[in-house]
Design an enzyme around this catalytic site. Structure first.
Site, short mmCIF file in Angstrom:
data_model
loop_
_atom_site.label_atom_id
_atom_site.label_comp_id
_atom_site.label_asym_id
_atom_site.label_seq_id
_atom_site.Cartn_x
_atom_site.Cartn_y
_atom_site.Cartn_z
N ASP A 1 33.65 4.27 77.66
CA ASP A 1 34.34 4.85 78.81
C ASP A 1 33.98 4.02 80.03
O ASP A 1 32.88 4.14 80.56
CB ASP A 1 33.89 6.29 79.05
CG ASP A 1 34.41 7.27 78.01
OD1 ASP A 1 35.63 7.47 77.97
OD2 ASP A 1 33.61 7.83 77.25
N ARG B 1 29.47 3.04 82.17
CA ARG B 1 28.29 2.95 81.30
C ARG B 1 27.67 1.56 81.33
O ARG B 1 26.69 1.30 80.65
CB ARG B 1 28.68 3.25 79.84
CG ARG B 1 29.74 4.31 79.63
CD ARG B 1 29.26 5.69 80.01
NE ARG B 1 30.21 6.71 79.55
CZ ARG B 1 30.24 7.95 80.02
NH1 ARG B 1 29.40 8.32 80.96
NH2 ARG B 1 31.11 8.82 79.57
N ARG C 1 38.19 10.73 89.80
CA ARG C 1 38.51 9.90 88.63
C ARG C 1 40.02 9.68 88.52
O ARG C 1 40.46 8.75 87.83
CB ARG C 1 38.00 10.55 87.34
CG ARG C 1 36.49 10.68 87.26
CD ARG C 1 36.09 11.56 86.09
NE ARG C 1 36.48 10.99 84.81
CZ ARG C 1 36.47 11.68 83.65
NH1 ARG C 1 36.11 12.95 83.64
NH2 ARG C 1 36.82 11.07 82.54
N LYS D 1 44.33 8.93 79.20
CA LYS D 1 43.79 10.26 79.00
C LYS D 1 44.04 11.12 80.25
O LYS D 1 44.32 10.58 81.31
CB LYS D 1 42.28 10.17 78.69
CG LYS D 1 41.44 9.46 79.76
CD LYS D 1 40.01 9.24 79.28
CE LYS D 1 39.16 8.62 80.37
NZ LYS D 1 37.79 8.31 79.91
N HIS D 2 44.01 12.46 80.17
CA HIS D 2 43.69 13.33 79.02
C HIS D 2 44.93 14.17 78.75
O HIS D 2 45.16 15.15 79.47
CB HIS D 2 42.52 14.24 79.33
CG HIS D 2 41.27 13.54 79.81
ND1 HIS D 2 41.08 13.14 81.12
CD2 HIS D 2 40.15 13.18 79.13
CE1 HIS D 2 39.89 12.58 81.23
NE2 HIS D 2 39.31 12.58 80.04
N HIS E 1 33.66 19.70 79.04
CA HIS E 1 32.39 19.33 78.43
C HIS E 1 31.54 20.57 78.18
O HIS E 1 30.66 20.56 77.31
CB HIS E 1 31.60 18.37 79.33
CG HIS E 1 32.23 17.01 79.46
ND1 HIS E 1 33.17 16.72 80.41
CD2 HIS E 1 32.05 15.88 78.74
CE1 HIS E 1 33.55 15.47 80.29
NE2 HIS E 1 32.88 14.93 79.28
N ASP F 1 39.54 13.76 72.45
CA ASP F 1 38.36 13.70 73.29
C ASP F 1 37.18 14.02 72.38
O ASP F 1 37.36 14.44 71.23
CB ASP F 1 38.48 14.69 74.45
CG ASP F 1 37.69 14.26 75.68
OD1 ASP F 1 36.79 13.40 75.53
OD2 ASP F 1 37.95 14.80 76.77
#
Length: 408
Positions: A124, A132, A193, A223-224, A236, A308
């Protein structure tokens, strides 16, 4: 004597005229189909490959999995050898610096050398807070800032840099860009985002970022689907609910995805959100009405569909992981993300295998999914070959130049 001369002249004329006609034929030959022994029907190499695969190999292609650790380890090798996984996803827990990440991905590819099917190596990397990559990489702004600039050239370059950064480390897939429209101010998970709060901001900039990533040779996954922008719950943690009809979604949330499909997007990620006006029982990732009915049939999408992360709270607080993944596969999904838990890939593997052996899922359906997956790997010419040293200085210089353009 005179007669002989006349005959001689006539013969010469006939020969000359015949020669001219022959010349004309050579210059303007009719379309004649010439038999060609090599002109046989093209062999469907992907179809042939699918037929030659074992059941275990096919099931493995339906999973991209996460793992713990920063080096190659027994867990990774077991996922490759025992479950034949189709790919891996890396998180911050797996990444220390660029040298370590490059070595880890090269070692993973090397561990897959007994297979002739290359791995998806995914991450991601959206820019902003969802990054990351090692801290040695210059920090990119969030999508919202790109959307406010609203310059297609800058958005394309932003996507290009995202693609270059992940590709330089050995990744071949990026779960980006976000095509959600951030329409709910209380949204706890999308926010900055997203490229904006309007259709135009998200379409104009999101699709350019998608193209920029793709042109580097990295697979972008938008996404999403069908839209996470109007939620007030983080999937999440818990299962969000959006009380909109399909007509309402088509007039707003779905438009960026519809436009991406028109641009031949290769992968769409489906969200863990309940849309009771469409399916009262299952969230989008487990709903055949949404995946098969809306995405496949109504929107005519024929690319790869990825879930996801199936270990997120929205799923595991309401279903077992195995049942959630099986429902996703049955609903029309192709690849399940299983990002956490060392034992989870094995549980999912066995559940899918049991469903195929009992006829709950047909072999034909599995073959279609595997075909789509292998076709995508072939399209991007994925190979498990070693990635060489990266030029971090060049990448960071390009990033800083872009940031200067954005800040003007």
């Amino acid at each position: 004597m005179r007669l002989k001369v006349i005959i001689f002249i006539l013969l010469i004329s006939i020969i000359f005229i015949g020669g001219c006609k022959q010349d004309n034929l050579d210059l303007d030959e009719p379309d004649i189909e010439i038999p060609n022994n090599n002109n046989e029907e093209a062999v469907d190499s992907i179809g042939y490959k699918v037929k030659s695969m074992s059941l275990e190999e096919k099931i493995g292609q339906l999973m991209i999995v996460g793992f713990d650790g920063i080096d190659i380890n027994e867990e990774i090798v077991r996922f490759i050898e025992d479950f034949k996984v189709g790919g891996f996803i890396l998180f911050a827990r797996n990444i220390v610096d660029e040298s370590q990440t490059l070595k880890l991905l090269n070692d993973i590819k090397d561990a897959n050398t007994n297979s002739d099917i290359p791995l998806f190596l995914s991450i991601d990397e959206e820019g902003g807070k969802v990054s990351r990559l090692p801290k040695s990489f210059a920090k990119l702004p969030e999508a919202m800032k790109i959307g406010k600039k609203n310059d297609k050239n800058i958005s394309y370059r932003f996507g290009n840099i995202l693609g270059q950064r992940v590709s330089a480390l050995g990744f071949n897939m990026n779960f980006a860009p976000v095509l959600d429209i951030n329409s709910n101010p209380k949204n706890p998970v999308i926010g900055s985002r997203a490229f904006g709060t309007t259709i135009d901001q998200v379409v104009n900039n999101g699709l350019e970022v998608m193209n920029g990533i793709r042109d580097i040779g990295v697979i972008p996954a938008v996404k999403h689907f069908p839209g996470h922008g109007d939620t007030d719950v983080d999937s999440h943690v818990k299962l969000p609910r959006v009380d909109k009809t399909i007509e309402e979604l088509k007039s707003f949330e779905l438009i960026p995805f519809i436009e991406a499909i028109k641009k031949n997007v290769d992968m769409v990620m489906v969200a863990h959100i309940l849309y009771p006006e469409i399916d009262k029982e299952y969230p989008a990732t487990m709903s055949s009405r949404i995946i098969e009915g809306v995405l496949r049939e109504e929107l005519n999408y024929d690319g790869v569909i990825v879930s996801d992360d199936m270990t997120m709270g929205a799923i595991v607080q309401n279903y077992t992981l195995e049942d959630g993944v099986l429902s996703f596969i049955k609903a029309g999904g192709d690849i399940a993300l299983v990002c956490h838990g060392e034992d989870n890939p094995g549980k999912v593997f066995e559940k899918i295998k049991e469903a195929i052996e009992t006829g709950e899922i047909t072999q034909e359906d599995i073959d279609k999914k595997v075909y789509r997956i292998l076709e995508l790997k072939e399209k991007y010419k994925l190979e498990d070959k070693e990635t060489g040293r990266i030029s971090l200085k060049t990448l960071n210089n390009d990033t800083r130049e872009l940031i200067e353009e954005i800040n003007k």
